[in-house]
Design a protein around this motif. Structure first.
Motif, PDB file in Angstrom:
ATOM      1  N   ASP A 182       0.839  -1.214   0.000  1.00  0.00           N
ATOM      2  CA  ASP A 182       0.000   0.000   0.000  1.00  0.00           C
ATOM      3  C   ASP A 182       0.869   1.257   0.000  1.00  0.00           C
ATOM      4  OD1 ASP A 182      -2.415  -1.207  -0.026  1.00  0.00           O
ATOM      5  OD2 ASP A 182      -2.925  -0.845   2.061  1.00  0.00           O
ATOM      6  N   ARG A 183       1.848   1.255   0.898  1.00  0.00           N
ATOM      7  CA  ARG A 183       2.738   2.418   1.054  1.00  0.00           C
ATOM      8  C   ARG A 183       3.508   2.684  -0.237  1.00  0.00           C
ATOM      9  NH1 ARG A 183       3.680   7.211   3.151  1.00  0.00           N
ATOM     10  NH2 ARG A 183       5.866   7.659   3.512  1.00  0.00           N
ATOM     11  N   LEU A 184       4.014   1.619  -0.868  1.00  0.00           N
ATOM     12  CA  LEU A 184       4.742   1.758  -2.142  1.00  0.00           C
ATOM     13  C   LEU A 184       3.827   2.346  -3.210  1.00  0.00           C
ATOM     14  CD1 LEU A 184       6.959  -1.444  -2.632  1.00  0.00           C
ATOM     15  CD2 LEU A 184       7.732   0.913  -2.588  1.00  0.00           C
ATOM     16  N   LEU A 188       4.330   5.898  -5.119  1.00  0.00           N
ATOM     17  CA  LEU A 188       4.460   5.843  -6.577  1.00  0.00           C
ATOM     18  C   LEU A 188       3.396   6.714  -7.240  1.00  0.00           C
ATOM     19  CD1 LEU A 188       6.291   4.342  -8.627  1.00  0.00           C
ATOM     20  CD2 LEU A 188       4.526   2.609  -8.789  1.00  0.00           C
ATOM     21  N   ARG A 189       2.160   6.592  -6.725  1.00  0.00           N
ATOM     22  CA  ARG A 189       1.041   7.383  -7.271  1.00  0.00           C
ATOM     23  C   ARG A 189       1.299   8.879  -7.071  1.00  0.00           C
ATOM     24  NH1 ARG A 189      -4.605   6.517  -8.109  1.00  0.00           N
ATOM     25  NH2 ARG A 189      -5.859   8.303  -7.517  1.00  0.00           N
ATOM     26  N   GLU A 190       1.735   9.244  -5.862  1.00  0.00           N
ATOM     27  CA  GLU A 190       2.021  10.656  -5.572  1.00  0.00           C
ATOM     28  C   GLU A 190       3.172  11.169  -6.434  1.00  0.00           C
ATOM     29  OE1 GLU A 190       0.660  11.218  -0.911  1.00  0.00           O
ATOM     30  OE2 GLU A 190       2.785  10.999  -1.390  1.00  0.00           O
ATOM     31  N   GLY A 191       4.215  10.370  -6.538  1.00  0.00           N
ATOM     32  CA  GLY A 191       5.398  10.780  -7.301  1.00  0.00           C
ATOM     33  C   GLY A 191       5.106  11.001  -8.772  1.00  0.00           C
ATOM     34  N   LEU A 192       4.265  10.128  -9.346  1.00  0.00           N
ATOM     35  CA  LEU A 192       3.951  10.231 -10.773  1.00  0.00           C
ATOM     36  C   LEU A 192       2.946  11.347 -11.050  1.00  0.00           C
ATOM     37  CD1 LEU A 192       3.737   6.435 -11.702  1.00  0.00           C
ATOM     38  CD2 LEU A 192       5.576   8.018 -12.269  1.00  0.00           C
ATOM     39  N   SER A 193       1.891  11.442 -10.204  1.00  0.00           N
ATOM     40  CA  SER A 193       0.878  12.477 -10.461  1.00  0.00           C
ATOM     41  C   SER A 193       1.388  13.879 -10.103  1.00  0.00           C
ATOM     42  CB  SER A 193      -0.401  12.175  -9.669  1.00  0.00           C
ATOM     43  OG  SER A 193      -0.125  12.131  -8.293  1.00  0.00           O
ATOM     44  N   GLY A 194       2.332  13.943  -9.135  1.00  0.00           N
ATOM     45  CA  GLY A 194       2.848  15.252  -8.725  1.00  0.00           C
ATOM     46  C   GLY A 194       4.231  15.559  -9.247  1.00  0.00           C
ATOM     47  N   VAL A 195       4.587  14.938 -10.389  1.00  0.00           N
ATOM     48  CA  VAL A 195       5.955  15.079 -10.924  1.00  0.00           C
ATOM     49  C   VAL A 195       6.312  16.539 -11.235  1.00  0.00           C
ATOM     50  CG1 VAL A 195       5.303  14.616 -13.344  1.00  0.00           C
ATOM     51  CG2 VAL A 195       7.618  14.074 -12.550  1.00  0.00           C
ATOM     52  N   ARG A 196       5.345  17.320 -11.687  1.00  0.00           N
ATOM     53  CA  ARG A 196       5.614  18.724 -12.018  1.00  0.00           C
ATOM     54  C   ARG A 196       5.984  19.518 -10.758  1.00  0.00           C
ATOM     55  NH1 ARG A 196       1.411  17.275 -15.351  1.00  0.00           N
ATOM     56  NH2 ARG A 196       1.703  17.621 -17.590  1.00  0.00           N
ATOM     57  N   VAL A 197       5.219  19.288  -9.680  1.00  0.00           N
ATOM     58  CA  VAL A 197       5.482  19.989  -8.416  1.00  0.00           C
ATOM     59  C   VAL A 197       6.837  19.579  -7.855  1.00  0.00           C
ATOM     60  CG1 VAL A 197       4.660  20.340  -6.049  1.00  0.00           C
ATOM     61  CG2 VAL A 197       3.018  20.179  -7.918  1.00  0.00           C
ATOM     62  N   VAL A 198       7.119  18.269  -7.906  1.00  0.00           N
ATOM     63  CA  VAL A 198       8.393  17.733  -7.385  1.00  0.00           C
ATOM     64  C   VAL A 198       9.566  18.393  -8.096  1.00  0.00           C
ATOM     65  CG1 VAL A 198       9.838  15.660  -7.216  1.00  0.00           C
ATOM     66  CG2 VAL A 198       7.414  15.536  -6.615  1.00  0.00           C
ATOM     67  N   LYS A 208      13.027  10.568  -4.069  1.00  0.00           N
ATOM     68  CA  LYS A 208      13.779   9.312  -4.254  1.00  0.00           C
ATOM     69  C   LYS A 208      14.046   8.658  -2.913  1.00  0.00           C
ATOM     70  CE  LYS A 208      16.342  10.111  -8.558  1.00  0.00           C
ATOM     71  NZ  LYS A 208      17.671  10.403  -9.107  1.00  0.00           N
ATOM     72  N   LYS A 209      14.458   9.479  -1.926  1.00  0.00           N
ATOM     73  CA  LYS A 209      14.759   8.945  -0.584  1.00  0.00           C
ATOM     74  C   LYS A 209      13.525   8.325   0.045  1.00  0.00           C
ATOM     75  CE  LYS A 209      18.580  12.099   0.486  1.00  0.00           C
ATOM     76  NZ  LYS A 209      18.921  13.369   1.140  1.00  0.00           N
ATOM     77  N   ARG A 210      12.385   9.022  -0.083  1.00  0.00           N
ATOM     78  CA  ARG A 210      11.132   8.480   0.483  1.00  0.00           C
ATOM     79  C   ARG A 210      10.783   7.140  -0.143  1.00  0.00           C
ATOM     80  NH1 ARG A 210       6.363  12.091  -0.589  1.00  0.00           N
ATOM     81  NH2 ARG A 210       5.224  10.849   0.899  1.00  0.00           N
ATOM     82  N   PHE A 211      10.921   7.084  -1.471  1.00  0.00           N
ATOM     83  CA  PHE A 211      10.563   5.850  -2.172  1.00  0.00           C
ATOM     84  C   PHE A 211      11.556   4.726  -1.843  1.00  0.00           C
ATOM     85  CE2 PHE A 211      10.455   2.898  -5.738  1.00  0.00           C
ATOM     86  CZ  PHE A 211       9.094   2.650  -5.810  1.00  0.00           C
ATOM     87  N   VAL A 212      12.843   5.061  -1.831  1.00  0.00           N
ATOM     88  CA  VAL A 212      13.878   4.056  -1.525  1.00  0.00           C
ATOM     89  C   VAL A 212      13.659   3.491  -0.127  1.00  0.00           C
ATOM     90  CG1 VAL A 212      16.358   3.766  -1.040  1.00  0.00           C
ATOM     91  CG2 VAL A 212      15.622   4.886  -3.145  1.00  0.00           C
ATOM     92  N   GLN A 213      13.324   4.348   0.825  1.00  0.00           N
ATOM     93  CA  GLN A 213      13.082   3.899   2.199  1.00  0.00           C
ATOM     94  C   GLN A 213      11.906   2.913   2.270  1.00  0.00           C
ATOM     95  OE1 GLN A 213      12.549   7.107   4.993  1.00  0.00           O
ATOM     96  NE2 GLN A 213      12.230   5.751   6.718  1.00  0.00           N
ATOM     97  N   ALA A 214      10.798   3.273   1.590  1.00  0.00           N
ATOM     98  CA  ALA A 214       9.622   2.386   1.563  1.00  0.00           C
ATOM     99  C   ALA A 214       9.930   1.088   0.829  1.00  0.00           C
ATOM    100  CB  ALA A 214       8.446   3.104   0.893  1.00  0.00           C
ATOM    101  N   ASN A 215      10.702   1.215  -0.251  1.00  0.00           N
ATOM    102  CA  ASN A 215      11.076   0.049  -1.067  1.00  0.00           C
ATOM    103  C   ASN A 215      11.947  -0.912  -0.260  1.00  0.00           C
ATOM    104  OD1 ASN A 215      10.958  -1.374  -3.433  1.00  0.00           O
ATOM    105  ND2 ASN A 215      12.605  -0.268  -4.440  1.00  0.00           N
ATOM    106  N   GLU A 216      12.906  -0.348   0.485  1.00  0.00           N
ATOM    107  CA  GLU A 216      13.799  -1.179   1.300  1.00  0.00           C
ATOM    108  C   GLU A 216      13.048  -1.818   2.471  1.00  0.00           C
ATOM    109  OE1 GLU A 216      17.108   1.285   2.345  1.00  0.00           O
ATOM    110  OE2 GLU A 216      18.073   1.055   0.377  1.00  0.00           O
TER     111      GLU A 216
END
Length: 568
Positions: A182-184, A188-198, A208-216
């Protein structure tokens, strides 16, 4: 599973037939050794060998048929649950939808159902076969040599205890694994839909750090699960190997003493392998069941969550009024909120008139508008549409009367025509063009190479903010409803387009009731009545001129906007 009782019964019958053939093969092999080879009876060897070949082919064909039907059941079950889940979610009020969240709902509809579907397939293939082989193998092994069967008294408890221990450890880990999925999905959903803001705020490395942490985190939990598997199967193979050694050792002693024949020992070894392999099959299924159990629990949470907004048993369709909307002392609060979002609101919006709602951010304008199509149910008071309380109408009847344009313009991937037909399924080209012309969208649609058949990307990503708003307005206009609800739907338009659109809307919707939520005073200045909201309460109702003379909050809004325009 009830609709699939016939193919399930067929799977069980095919498994039974295939298992009986499989269990009979070691007996035939024992006869070849003890009768054919011992007596040098070649015809008997060929005849019995021929039966073995025939039974083997039949067993293979029965297994293929069983796998086919088991797969159809599992995949059909997955399809049905996915459909039930989606339909149930579609009936949720916004409150239930927000409680679980989009990312979790997507995981439950895809990954969780896949887990249950795979385990169901495994159960139909293995858990129907394994008990038959286990029971049949024990009976036939005991019938071959009861004394030698005592070897199983040492092996079976060890394997059973091992399986139970691993299952006990695996259940919480599989539940945690699904939550981490769920967390991943959420990240992923936030990162892709909010890519312009990021990118705009140069936060790519942080994301990247947030995703890597959840992924690990997901990886570490997965490794714990796999360590359990890595521990289980070698131990099972060791137990099986020692069981084989014991059978050969004690079997050799019994052959030497004349209490057993060589063929019987060979058959006994094969039955021992069947018993132990059936235990491995059971253990594989039992290890996977906890994961499916965790997924099934999450699926059931959604299936059992019923919407608070229900249709009445006896529907009241109306009193003959057309487009009449009346709020009577309405109070509404979001779940868990301390203060009401809307409190003791009363007003009357009549057909042929424009009712505007204005107020500062967080005043409750959108909340008020969303109560009319019954996206939420009110706490106190009543909302009347055509003289009938909205809770006395079915949701379908109520929403057929409404053309709604949300604050955030939402478009779907497909053509312009397909998006407009969401408003009216059987709309023809002329109706679409009329709606687009009124919404001031005809120019940019005609400029596109394919016109009405031009492709719109998901969420309208290939359109500007103003174009998306105008498309949403056209979608509402094509319905020709009794009531139009515009939730700050002109904010992305320039003043000239805004003025032209309001003028065109007046002509197109002169028989209907129009309720407009707006931030800009210029959008509401021509309204028949303006409702001023402040902290969820009505601070004043009147025309622009009346409120400008008598209402302090409205005066402040007008003054602040004039100051902004002058400074700009």
């Amino acid at each position: 599973m009830k609709p699939y009782w016939l193919p399930i019964a067929l799977v069980i019958l095919l498994t039974l037939a295939g298992s009986l053939l499989e269990l009979y093969l070691p007996t035939l092999m024992a006869d070849i050794v003890d009768i054919g080879i011992v007596n040098s009876d070649t015809p008997y060897i060929l005849k019995t060998g021929g039966w073995m070949v025939l039974f083997s082919i039949l067993a293979v064909l029965l297994t293929v048929a069983k796998i086919f039907f088991a797969s159809r059941v599992a995949l059909g079950f997955g399809r049905d649950v996915r459909k039930k889940l989606f339909v149930n979610v579609e009936n949720f009020s916004l409150q239930e939808y927000e409680k679980i969240g989009a990312a979790s709902l997507i995981t439950r509809t895809t990954n969780d159902i896949k887990q249950v579907q795979d385990v169901l397939n495994m159960m139909l293939n293995m858990m129907t076969r394994a008990p038959l082989l286990l029971l049949g193998g024990i009976i036939l092994a005991v019938s071959r040599d009861a004394t030698l069967s005592l070897v199983f008294l040492a092996a079976l408890p060890v394997l059973t205890l091992l399986i139970l221990l691993v299952s006990h450890k695996a259940i919480p880990l599989f539940g945690a694994l699904q939550k981490k999925t769920d967390r991943l999905n959420l990240l992923l959903r936030e990162g892709l839909s909010g890519v312009r803001v990021v990118r705009a705020f140069n936060r790519v490395e942080d994301e990247k750090k947030r995703f890597v942490q959840a992924n690990e985190d997901y990886r570490d939990t997965g490794i714990k699960v796999n360590k359990l598997m890595a521990f289980l199967f070698p131990i099972m193979i060791i137990v099986m190997s020692f069981t084989n050694i014991a059978i050969v050792w004690f079997g050799g002693i019994r052959i030497d003493s004349g209490a057993m024949q060589v063929g019987n020992l060979m058959a006994f070894l094969q039955y021992a392998m069947m018993i132990l392999m059936s235990l491995i099959m059971l253990s594989m299924t039992l290890i996977m069941i906890p994961r499916a159990q965790a997924s099934a629990k999450r699926i059931n949470e959604v299936l059992q969550l019923q919407s608070d907004i229900k249709d009445p048993e006896q529907e009241n369709k109306g009193t003959g009024l057309y487009g009449d909307v009346e709020f009577k002392n309405v109070t509404f609060r979001y779940e868990g909120a301390e203060k009401p979002a809307v409190e003791n609101v009363s007003f009357h919006a009549k057909p042929g008139e424009v009712t505007a709602i204005i107020g500062s951010t967080g005043a409750g304008k959108t909340s008020l508008l969303q109560l009319i199509p019954r996206f939420y149910d009110i706490e106190k008071g009543s909302i009347l549409v055509d003289g009938v309380d909205v809770r006395s109408m079915s949701q379908q009847t109520l929403r057929k009367k409404i053309g709604y344009v949300p604050q955030k313009a939402t478009l779907f991937s497909g053509s312009i025509a397909e998006n407009l037909r969401i408003g009216k399924e059987d709309a023809n080209e002329q109706e679409m063009e009329t709606a687009l012309r009124t919404a001031q969208a005809i120019d940019f649609v005609q400029e596109k190479e394919d016109g009405l058949q031009s492709h719109i990307e998901q969420g309208g990503a290939n359109l500007s903010g103003g174009q998306k708003q105008r498309m949403s307005i056209a979608r509402a206009l094509i319905r020709k409803p009794e009531i139009y609800l515009f939730d700050d739907s002109f904010s992305a338009l320039d003043y000239k387009t805004d003025a032209k659109l309001r003028r065109a809307l007046r002509e197109e919707t002169h028989k209907s009731t129009m309720i407009v939520v707006a931030q800009r005073v210029s959008t509401v200045v021509d309204a028949d009545q303006i409702i001023v909201l402040n902290e969820g309460k009505v601070a004043g109702i009147g025309t622009h001129d009346e409120l400008l003379k008598n209402n302090r909050i409205y005066q402040e809004i007008v003054t602040s906007q004039q100051a902004e325009e002058e400074s700009a």
